[in-house]
Structure formats: structure tokens, C-alpha cells
Design a protein around this motif. Structure first.
Motif, PDB file in Angstrom:
ATOM      1  N   GLU A  25       9.488 -15.234 -14.856  1.00 27.33           N
ATOM      2  CA  GLU A  25       8.809 -15.851 -15.721  1.00 27.33           C
ATOM      3  C   GLU A  25       8.294 -17.458 -15.601  1.00 27.33           C
ATOM      4  OE1 GLU A  25      11.086 -15.359 -19.278  1.00 27.33           O
ATOM      5  OE2 GLU A  25      10.491 -13.058 -19.334  1.00 27.33           O
TER       6      GLU A  25
ATOM      7  N   GLU B 107       4.908 -18.768 -16.273  1.00 25.85           N
ATOM      8  CA  GLU B 107       4.555 -19.781 -17.505  1.00 25.85           C
ATOM      9  C   GLU B 107       3.785 -21.083 -16.961  1.00 25.85           C
ATOM     10  OE1 GLU B 107       6.930 -22.017 -20.939  1.00 25.85           O
ATOM     11  OE2 GLU B 107       8.225 -20.726 -19.445  1.00 25.85           O
ATOM     12  N   HIS B 108       4.278 -21.348 -15.520  1.00 27.39           N
ATOM     13  CA  HIS B 108       3.594 -22.592 -14.820  1.00 27.39           C
ATOM     14  C   HIS B 108       2.161 -22.275 -14.920  1.00 27.39           C
ATOM     15  CE1 HIS B 108       2.825 -25.977 -12.179  1.00 27.39           C
ATOM     16  NE2 HIS B 108       2.423 -24.905 -11.458  1.00 27.39           N
TER      17      HIS B 108
ATOM     18  N   LEU C  25       0.265 -20.011 -16.345  1.00 24.86           N
ATOM     19  CA  LEU C  25      -0.676 -19.852 -17.868  1.00 24.86           C
ATOM     20  C   LEU C  25      -0.405 -21.375 -18.123  1.00 24.86           C
ATOM     21  CD1 LEU C  25       1.202 -16.530 -19.182  1.00 24.86           C
ATOM     22  CD2 LEU C  25      -1.215 -17.116 -18.299  1.00 24.86           C
ATOM     23  N   ALA C  26       0.356 -22.113 -18.171  1.00 28.54           N
ATOM     24  CA  ALA C  26       0.280 -23.481 -18.710  1.00 28.54           C
ATOM     25  C   ALA C  26      -0.879 -24.411 -18.110  1.00 28.54           C
ATOM     26  CB  ALA C  26       1.627 -24.271 -18.546  1.00 28.54           C
TER      27      ALA C  26
ATOM     28  N   LEU D  87       2.006 -19.428 -25.860  1.00 30.53           N
ATOM     29  CA  LEU D  87       2.194 -19.272 -24.468  1.00 30.53           C
ATOM     30  C   LEU D  87       3.488 -18.524 -24.090  1.00 30.53           C
ATOM     31  CD1 LEU D  87       1.428 -20.244 -21.567  1.00 30.53           C
ATOM     32  CD2 LEU D  87       2.668 -22.379 -21.979  1.00 30.53           C
ATOM     33  N   ARG D  88       4.622 -18.942 -24.914  1.00 31.24           N
ATOM     34  CA  ARG D  88       5.697 -18.211 -24.234  1.00 31.24           C
ATOM     35  C   ARG D  88       5.645 -16.710 -24.781  1.00 31.24           C
ATOM     36  NH1 ARG D  88       9.323 -18.410 -20.712  1.00 31.24           N
ATOM     37  NH2 ARG D  88      11.057 -17.074 -21.476  1.00 31.24           N
TER      38      ARG D  88
ATOM     39  N   VAL E  71       3.796 -14.928 -21.769  1.00 30.55           N
ATOM     40  CA  VAL E  71       4.590 -14.953 -20.574  1.00 30.55           C
ATOM     41  C   VAL E  71       5.675 -13.927 -20.774  1.00 30.55           C
ATOM     42  CG1 VAL E  71       6.683 -16.125 -19.418  1.00 30.55           C
ATOM     43  CG2 VAL E  71       4.761 -17.552 -20.105  1.00 30.55           C
ATOM     44  N   ARG E  72       6.298 -13.350 -21.803  1.00 26.44           N
ATOM     45  CA  ARG E  72       6.920 -12.265 -22.110  1.00 26.44           C
ATOM     46  C   ARG E  72       6.262 -11.027 -22.110  1.00 26.44           C
ATOM     47  NH1 ARG E  72      12.274 -12.968 -24.362  1.00 26.44           N
ATOM     48  NH2 ARG E  72      12.352 -11.010 -23.460  1.00 26.44           N
TER      49      ARG E  72
END
Length: 365
Positions: free
Chosen positions: A192, A196-197, A199-200, A215-216, A219-220
Motif C-alpha cells: 500500500e 499510495e506514493h 497515486l499521489a 486517494l486513500r 489505495v485500498r
């Protein structure tokens, strides 16, 4: 300068390939498996560029010679093969995907025998640039049975200086005879933190379609797949998921009208059934997995409002085998809907009705 896509988080798979490459033990066929969107096709193209970029006459299939850097598949960026592979114009590379049906002029949803026969003929030809010939099958699990049987023949008697790279999202769908004749290369879902990195970084680009507030969730929901997360962002998957959870939170006591309105809304988009169906199927699978492990739903689900409470209530409403059974039925129903073009709205509504039946303590019809 044309550049190949970067590959992130798959160092173990890269190192496994490079060990074979540098040791002169390169198999004639590789099966790259793992979930969608984690880099299998990217790795296949990087392998193709590495193989096609080696100097002509530098050994045979079983004597590849050195290449790469530190266990990573790193083709020489200045070699013309990299630009050609990136552009899809290398004369010794073929990408085998579902073709167009000449009778309907529409894209097929499977790879047929004629496609495979053309690839086999290509592999048997003398390499145009004196090195190797490479075929990438994307995705191998989209071959029909006749195509798979045709491919098996070339796996049994591979031509010299020919490399076959099979990309498979669901390798279990391939005949065992094909799997046994390929060197396996398994790619894993991304952690994750890495997802997340990535996608950010993408969210900072103009028109990324990724809202910071989502965003979070992405990620999930991405489940370790950059491709899946970006697909969900592009198609409004977070909003679809929240609406889906609202319906699930009403179980038992589903309002069929609300279920139909949801199905009507999401299936207006050509890819709506795929997105909503995958999210629903995944939610029920996560519910069954959570129950089997005795895990806390708050840690197992992405965290939409009321989601954990709904999961706890549903797990208490029916035994685990009922949830496993309804998941299997929904998976089959949605698979048939996509394969034979059933009414997508009714299929989604039927899936919710089956879930409501199980939530009431019954068995799906």
C-alpha cells in the motif's frame, strides 16, 4: 528519446529473470502471472527490449550472455530496439491480443486460433535483425481452447532464437499442459505504501482524475494494482463504491427500486457493469474472507460510512458457507453477463436480491 514504462515494486520477479538471462539458462517460454495492473505487460516489454537489444550473433537462446543492471531488467536506453519496442514497430516483436472479428468489425473478447497461427508462423521465420524473435501474448488466459491447443504445439517444439512471453491475469484458466511448459514468473500486488506514493505522484498531474480526498480509498480499492486504481479513478469508482456500500448496509431489507436505480445509473457507461460488478464481487469476497479469518471488519474494508457495521451484521446473519456460496453465484452471474451480453441492470439487481436473501437467513435461488 523514447522510453519504456518504468516498473516499480517487482524487483523479485526482475531478479529471477535476470538470473536466468545472465546465467545463460533462459527458458523459451515464460508465464508472467499476477493480478491486473501490477506491471506484467510492462515487464514483458522491458524483457523484449533487453532481448532484442543484444548484439546479433551473441549466443543462442540458451546462451544469452550478460545484460541488465543489479538484478533489474534495464535495456540499454540508447539502443534502437528500445525506441522500436516502445513504438510497437520492432520487426522481430509481435504483440498477440484479441483481434477484430471481420464479420462484425468489433473487437473480440478472446484470442482465436487464427491469431495464434499467425504468431507461430512469425516465430518460425528468420529474425529480421539477425537476433531473436519475441511474441508477447496479452493476455494468455483470453485464448479460447482451440487457440490454446495451437499454442501448445509451439511450446512442445519451440523454434530456435524465439522467446514467448505469456501474460496471464488468471493463470489457472490456462490448460495445465501450457503452464507446465513455461517458466513461471509471479508478480505480486504492490504494498500500500508504494501504491499510495505512485497515486499521489499521479494526482499532482493535470487532469489526473484523482481527487486528494479519494486517494486513500483508491489505495485500498486498488488492491495493490496501479492499473486498477487508475481505472477506478477514471470511471468514478470511488462514488460507485460508496453507493454500493449504502445498498449493502440496508441488507436485509433491500429496496429493489433503489437497487435498480443504482444499476440503471452505473450501466449507462459501457464499462459500468465491469466496474460495479468487480467492486460488488470483491466486497462479498472480502466479507467471506473476513469471516473465515475471524478478522475485524474495520481493518479489512476500505472504510466507507457504515461499512464495517454492515459487514459485522451480515456475518452474524448467516453462516460463512452461505456467503461463500452467494459469492460464487455472483461471480458466475457477472461472468456470464459479460460473456453473453445479458442485461447488465438485471444482473446487478439479481446479485443484490441474492445477497438480501442470504442476509435474511435463506439460500440464493
Amino acid at each position: 528519446m523514447s522510453r519504456l514504462p518504468e516498473l516499480v515494486g517487482q524487483e523479485a520477479a526482475e531478479a529471477q529473470f535476470m538470473t536466468a538471462w545472465e546465467g545463460g539458462r533462459l527458458a523459451h517460454a515464460w508465464l508472467l502471472s499476477g493480478p491486473r495492473g501490477i506491471g506484467k505487460a510492462t515487464l514483458a516489454r522491458r524483457i523484449a527490449a533487453l532481448v532484442l537489444g543484444r548484439p546479433a550473433g551473441q549466443g543462442s537462446l540458451l546462451g544469452a550472455g550478460p545484460g541488465g543492471t543489479g538484478g533489474r531488467v534495464e535495456p540499454d536506453p540508447d539502443h534502437p530496439a528500445v525506441a522500436q519496442v516502445t513504438a510497437g514497430s520492432h520487426p522481430d516483436l509481435r504483440l498477440l491480443t484479441p483481434g477484430v472479428n471481420p464479420k462484425t468489425n468489433k473487437q473480440r473478447d478472446e484470442i482465436v486460433i487464427d491469431d495464434v497461427r499467425e504468431a507461430i508462423h512469425f516465430m518460425a521465420m528468420t529474425p529480421a535483425q539477425g537476433g531473436w524473435r519475441v511474441v508477447i501474448v496479452d493476455a494468455a488466459d483470453e485464448m479460447n481452447i482451440n487457440a490454446a491447443n495451437a499454442l501448445l504445439k509451439v511450446l512442445e517444439e519451440p523454434p530456435p532464437r524465439a522467446l514467448l512471453l505469456l501474460v496471464a491475469h488468471r493463470p489457472a484458466r490456462l490448460p495445465a499442459t501450457i503452464r507446465s511448459r513455461c517458466r513461471g514468473l509471479t508478480l505480486r500486488p504492490l504494498p500500500e505504501a508504494i501504491l499510495e506514493h505512485l497515486l499521489a505522484a499521479r494526482a499532482e498531474q493535470p487532469d489526473s482524475g484523482i481527487a486528494a480526498a479519494d486517494l486513500r480509498f483508491l489505495v485500498r480499492l486498488g488492491e495493490g494494482s496501479v492499473g486498477r486504481a487508475l481505472d477506478l479513478a477514471r470511471l468514478g469508482g470511488v462514488d460507485i463504491y460508496r453507493q454500493l456500500v449504502d445498498l449493502l448496509a440496508a441488507l436485509p431489507g433491500l429496496d429493489p427500486g433503489q437497487a435498480y436505480a443504482f444499476a440503471e445509473k452505473v450501466t449507462r457507461h459501457p464499462e459500468g457493469l465491469r466496474i460495479a460488478g468487480d467492486l460488488l464481487e470483491g466486497w462479498v469476497a472480502r466479507l467471506a474472507s473476513t469471516g473465515a479469518r475471524g478478522a475485524d471488519p474495520a481493518a479489512s474494508f476500505p472504510g466507507a460510512p457504515g461499512e464495517a457495521e454492515a459487514a459485522r451484521r451480515l456475518l452474524a446473519a448467516a453462516p460463512l458457507d452461505r456467503w461463500v456460496g452467494v459469492w460464487e453465484k455472483i461471480s458466475h452471474l457477472l461472468g456470464r453477463a459479460r460473456a453473453v451480453h445479458l442485461d447488465p441492470r438485471q444482473c446487478l439487481v439479481n446479485a443484490f436480491l441474492d445477497l438480501d436473501t442470504v442476509a435474511r437467513g435463506g439460500r440464493p435461488g
